[in-house]
Design a protein around this motif. Structure first.
Motif, PDB file in Angstrom:
ATOM      1  N   MET A  14      14.762 -43.069  12.636  1.00 11.44           N
ATOM      2  CA  MET A  14      15.709 -42.718  13.687  1.00 11.44           C
ATOM      3  C   MET A  14      15.264 -41.448  14.420  1.00 11.44           C
ATOM      4  O   MET A  14      14.653 -40.552  13.818  1.00 11.44           O
ATOM      5  CB  MET A  14      17.107 -42.500  13.095  1.00 11.44           C
ATOM      6  N   ARG A  15      15.577 -41.370  15.702  1.00 14.18           N
ATOM      7  CA  ARG A  15      15.334 -40.146  16.476  1.00 14.18           C
ATOM      8  C   ARG A  15      16.473 -39.178  16.189  1.00 14.18           C
ATOM      9  O   ARG A  15      17.642 -39.564  16.197  1.00 14.18           O
ATOM     10  CB  ARG A  15      15.263 -40.466  17.970  1.00 14.18           C
ATOM     11  N   THR A  16      16.136 -37.910  15.924  1.00 16.06           N
ATOM     12  CA  THR A  16      17.147 -36.927  15.529  1.00 16.06           C
ATOM     13  C   THR A  16      17.388 -35.905  16.630  1.00 16.06           C
ATOM     14  O   THR A  16      16.446 -35.384  17.228  1.00 16.06           O
ATOM     15  CB  THR A  16      16.723 -36.200  14.244  1.00 16.06           C
ATOM     16  N   ILE A  17      18.667 -35.628  16.873  1.00 19.28           N
ATOM     17  CA  ILE A  17      19.082 -34.706  17.928  1.00 19.28           C
ATOM     18  C   ILE A  17      19.985 -33.652  17.297  1.00 19.28           C
ATOM     19  O   ILE A  17      21.017 -33.994  16.699  1.00 19.28           O
ATOM     20  CB  ILE A  17      19.847 -35.444  19.039  1.00 19.28           C
ATOM     21  N   ALA A  18      19.600 -32.406  17.394  1.00 15.71           N
ATOM     22  CA  ALA A  18      20.406 -31.317  16.839  1.00 15.71           C
ATOM     23  C   ALA A  18      21.164 -30.609  17.945  1.00 15.71           C
ATOM     24  O   ALA A  18      20.687 -30.529  19.087  1.00 15.71           O
ATOM     25  CB  ALA A  18      19.514 -30.322  16.100  1.00 15.71           C
ATOM     26  N   VAL A  19      22.337 -30.107  17.620  1.00 15.54           N
ATOM     27  CA  VAL A  19      23.056 -29.196  18.503  1.00 15.54           C
ATOM     28  C   VAL A  19      23.199 -27.879  17.751  1.00 15.54           C
ATOM     29  O   VAL A  19      23.332 -27.864  16.528  1.00 15.54           O
ATOM     30  CB  VAL A  19      24.431 -29.750  18.901  1.00 15.54           C
ATOM     31  N   TYR A  20      23.151 -26.781  18.463  1.00 12.46           N
ATOM     32  CA  TYR A  20      23.153 -25.490  17.780  1.00 12.46           C
ATOM     33  C   TYR A  20      23.847 -24.424  18.619  1.00 12.46           C
ATOM     34  O   TYR A  20      23.961 -24.539  19.847  1.00 12.46           O
ATOM     35  CB  TYR A  20      21.722 -25.046  17.470  1.00 12.46           C
ATOM     36  N   SER A  21      24.318 -23.400  17.924  1.00 17.51           N
ATOM     37  CA  SER A  21      24.928 -22.248  18.581  1.00 17.51           C
ATOM     38  C   SER A  21      23.869 -21.185  18.827  1.00 17.51           C
ATOM     39  O   SER A  21      22.737 -21.282  18.333  1.00 17.51           O
ATOM     40  CB  SER A  21      26.038 -21.667  17.703  1.00 17.51           C
ATOM     41  N   GLU A  22      24.239 -20.165  19.567  1.00 21.67           N
ATOM     42  CA  GLU A  22      23.292 -19.079  19.860  1.00 21.67           C
ATOM     43  C   GLU A  22      22.805 -18.412  18.580  1.00 21.67           C
ATOM     44  O   GLU A  22      21.651 -17.978  18.499  1.00 21.67           O
ATOM     45  CB  GLU A  22      23.954 -18.052  20.773  1.00 21.67           C
ATOM     46  N   ALA A  23      23.658 -18.344  17.554  1.00 26.13           N
ATOM     47  CA  ALA A  23      23.255 -17.706  16.294  1.00 26.13           C
ATOM     48  C   ALA A  23      22.238 -18.533  15.530  1.00 26.13           C
ATOM     49  O   ALA A  23      21.515 -18.006  14.683  1.00 26.13           O
ATOM     50  CB  ALA A  23      24.487 -17.468  15.416  1.00 26.13           C
ATOM     51  N   ASP A  24      22.154 -19.838  15.835  1.00 25.38           N
ATOM     52  CA  ASP A  24      21.257 -20.738  15.106  1.00 25.38           C
ATOM     53  C   ASP A  24      20.035 -21.149  15.919  1.00 25.38           C
ATOM     54  O   ASP A  24      19.368 -22.138  15.580  1.00 25.38           O
ATOM     55  CB  ASP A  24      22.018 -22.002  14.685  1.00 25.38           C
ATOM     56  N   ALA A  25      19.719 -20.400  16.961  1.00 25.06           N
ATOM     57  CA  ALA A  25      18.615 -20.795  17.846  1.00 25.06           C
ATOM     58  C   ALA A  25      17.297 -20.966  17.102  1.00 25.06           C
ATOM     59  O   ALA A  25      16.477 -21.829  17.457  1.00 25.06           O
ATOM     60  CB  ALA A  25      18.464 -19.775  18.971  1.00 25.06           C
TER      61      ALA A  25
END
Length: 666
Positions: free
Chosen positions: A26-37
């Motif tokens: 599967m293709r993986t897509i992450a979302v993140y906050s500024e603290a987790d850049a």
């Protein structure tokens, strides 16, 4: 199989989901906050997208922003992990409305089981026993106080939504009820967006036992046996294991059947956990367990179930979400051996488990058969105050419980972590505790044994201080050698820090900072011809006493971690920071005359109960600081008057920052 997945989470669970999804193609897509850049899961994903600032309510709890990314990237499904939006029915509904598969149960099941009061009413109708208490909708404080009186103390206040110990308070007496209710409601609102609570009788000598269930879209439901999660502090699980020690086969069958029927009653799909509380005063008995709640998601402790069943629960989640049937039935499942999981947190057991933040200067885990490490961080990463303080989960599997516990204790002893304070030494002591090893424990075990487990304030370790000083001297010598040989400088005898003199004993004073406090140290060379290996170190403590430590301990290079301002010495899992004292480095902001109330950790000042001029009594609550989903109340150290308020509610504060100044009574 679905082609792509957006992971609406962070940390170690995001890393786990990404690894499994990639293995399935599967293709993986992450979302993140500024603290987790710069987080590990962001680097692991095929692509990653920023969704907001560090606070979760502005990023990981924003359904609209997550769906925007999902639609823009063409994500076929969204995996919520655990925590954040994983048990929000509106999130599952929003995914369905946008044609995106939600890797979890349908919204109707989340609604039915996601609220503890409704879930208790549902299972009670099915004949499953529940803990006595008030599970209704009325939330008036006076009414809830009266219900607590009728139930009888001690009682447990629990958030209707969510889990993980958030919004939960044990109350021993009526005088403490109002403050506990206010704190629980505020914490529930911040964590789940829902301040409602229920009030239950607190079961004495309780064992926390949960049943892992799994269901497909065709109505097939099985249980994957039980986990024991009784080792807790502040209602947060610390060590989990599977199967539960002392579990009679008859009780396992009854609890498993009850959990399956509860899941079937709401049309459940995917992975879920039905949690029970058992009265453990006379051992586990089939007639003494009560339904607590159902977590409509994957659990943090799912690896121990995977270890004893040989199943990959995340893979099963994806397969069921893709429409596949469960590839087994209840009779196909067996328990293989025993597994134990320890949650390695960035927290300080010696300071009431306060969350700890900062750079991970070192992080190294052992490897071996029967050992698994789930983590979302690497050396050099930063532990921030915004999210759960978990660094890793250490899981050990063995043929027997004794073997698994011994394996876990050994692994924890070989774990190297330096930077934020951690509970690694505390976890090792837990694994080695005789009562725990023999099955004599309940959810109150940790609170009753804090001294034996080392979770109490302790003075600086003299041997660690000595080794830190010697390492600083070696660093200085190495630096001068480097400048002389590599940079072409001229080495001068006047730069030597070896207390050279023509006669008499060689002695040199070193003012150092040990864990933020100044300590004066004297290094002595008894023999003018001696090398560094013969040095003695005399430590002069603040109370006027001194301590001589000889050079008798062999130094393991792994026990020293060099930082940007000194060295961290590791000894049996305990960290000691040693740095040379800089007389010109004065923190004027944090200086005080002894009457300042300071922030015990990096976090947010979320409540202030006093103003300048107020009279306060010793022990009175003055303010609350929140960090890593945990509230910490600040109280007056003595009777006095509020002279100054140095911070406003809603502001981020640094550890040690002055918040309130008191003028105490003489």
């Amino acid at each position: 199989m679905l082609e792509s997945v957006l992971i609406a989470n962070r940390g170690e669970i995001a890393c786990r989901i990404i690894r499994t999804a990639k293995r399935l193609g599967m293709r993986t897509i992450a979302v993140y906050s500024e603290a987790d850049a710069d987080a590990l899961f962001v680097r692991m994903a095929d692509e990653a997208h920023l969704i907001g600032p560090a606070p979760a309510r502005e990023s990981y709890l924003r359904i609209d922003r997550i769906l925007e990314v999902a639609k823009a990237t063409g994500a076929a499904c969204i995996h919520p992990g655990y925590g954040f939006l994983s048990e929000r029915a509106e999130f599952a509904e929003a995914c369905a409305e946008n044609g995106i598969v939600f890797v979890g149960p349908p919204a109707a099941a989340i609604k039915a089981m996601g609220l503890k009061d409704a879930a208790k009413a549902l299972v009670q109708q099915a004949g499953v026993p529940v803990v006595p208490g008030y599970h209704g909708s009325k939330q008036d404080p006076d009414f809830l106080r009266q219900k607590a009186y009728e139930i009888g103390y001690p009682v447990l206040i629990k958030a209707v939504a969510g889990g993980g110990g958030k919004g939960m308070r044990r109350v021993e007496k009526a005088a403490d009820f109002d403050a506990a209710l206010e704190s629980a409601q505020r914490e529930a609102q911040n964590a789940f967006g829902d301040p409602r609570v229920l009030v239950e009788k607190y079961i004495l000598a309780p064992r926390h036992i949960e049943i892992q269930v799994f269901a497909d879209q065709e109505g097939n439901v099985v249980h994957l046996f039980e986990r024991d999660c009784s080792l807790q502090r502040r209602h947060q699980k610390v060590i989990e294991e599977a199967p539960a020690p002392g579990m009679p086969p008859e009780m396992r069958e009854i609890m498993g059947k009850a959990a399956v029927e509860a899941a079937r009653a709401v049309g459940y799909v995917g992975a879920g956990t039905v949690e029970f509380i058992a009265d453990g005063r006379e051992g586990l008995r089939p007639d003494r367990f009560y339904f607590m709640e159902m977590n409509t998601r994957l659990q943090v402790e799912h690896p121990v179930t995977e270890a004893i069943t040989g199943l990959d629960l995340v893979e099963l989640q994806f397969r069921v979400a893709s429409g596949e049937w469960l590839p087994f039935n209840q009779d196909d499942l067996e328990i293989h051996g025993h597994a134990v999981e320890a949650r390695l947190y960035a927290e300080d057991p010696e300071r009431e488990f306060l969350p700890s933040t900062g750079k991970l200067w070192a992080l190294d885990f052992p490897e071996g058969e029967g050992l698994r490490i789930d983590t979302g961080v690497q050396p050099g990463d930063e532990v921030t105050p915004y999210y759960d303080p978990m660094i890793a989960k250490v899981i050990a599997h063995g043929a027997t419980r004794h073997e698994a516990l011994a394996h876990l204790a050994e692994a924890l002893g070989d774990t190297i972590v330096a930077g934020p304070k951690t509970n690694v030494a505390f976890l090792k002591k837990l694994c080695e505790a005789e009562e725990f090893r023999t099955g004599q424990f309940d959810t109150g075990y940790i609170d009753r044994h804090l001294d034996a487990l080392g979770a109490v304030p302790k003075a600086a370790d003299p041997e660690s201080v000595r080794l830190g000083v010697l390492r600083l001297l070696e660093q200085d010598f190495d630096t001068r050698q480097y400048k002389s040989t590599v940079q072409g400088g001229v080495e001068s005898p006047w730069d030597d820090h070896d207390a050279f003199q023509l006669a008499g004993q060689r002695r040199q004073g070193f003012p150092v900072m040990v864990d933020g406090e100044r300590i004066d140290v004297t290094v002595e060379w008894p023999d003018p011809r001696a090398t560094h290996t013969a040095m003695d170190v005399v430590i002069h403590w603040a109370d006027g006493t001194s301590h001589l430590v000889g050079d008798y301990m062999q130094r393991d290079p792994r026990n020293f971690v060099v930082t940007d301002d000194g060295v961290i010495v590791l000894n049996a899992g305990r960290q000691t920071r040693v740095a040379l004292h800089d007389p010109f480095d004065v923190d004027l902001e944090h200086m005080d005359g002894g009457d300042s109330i300071k922030a015990p950790m990096h976090g947010k000042l979320i409540a202030l109960f006093v103003k300048p001029g107020d009279k306060v009594e010793k022990g009175q609550r003055l303010a609350i600081v929140e960090a890593m989903k945990m509230e910490h109340a600040l109280v007056a150290p003595a009777d006095g008057e509020v002279a100054e308020i140095a911070a406003e509610p809603g502001t981020q504060v640094a550890e040690g920052a002055r918040l309130i100044v008191l003028k105490t009574e003489e």
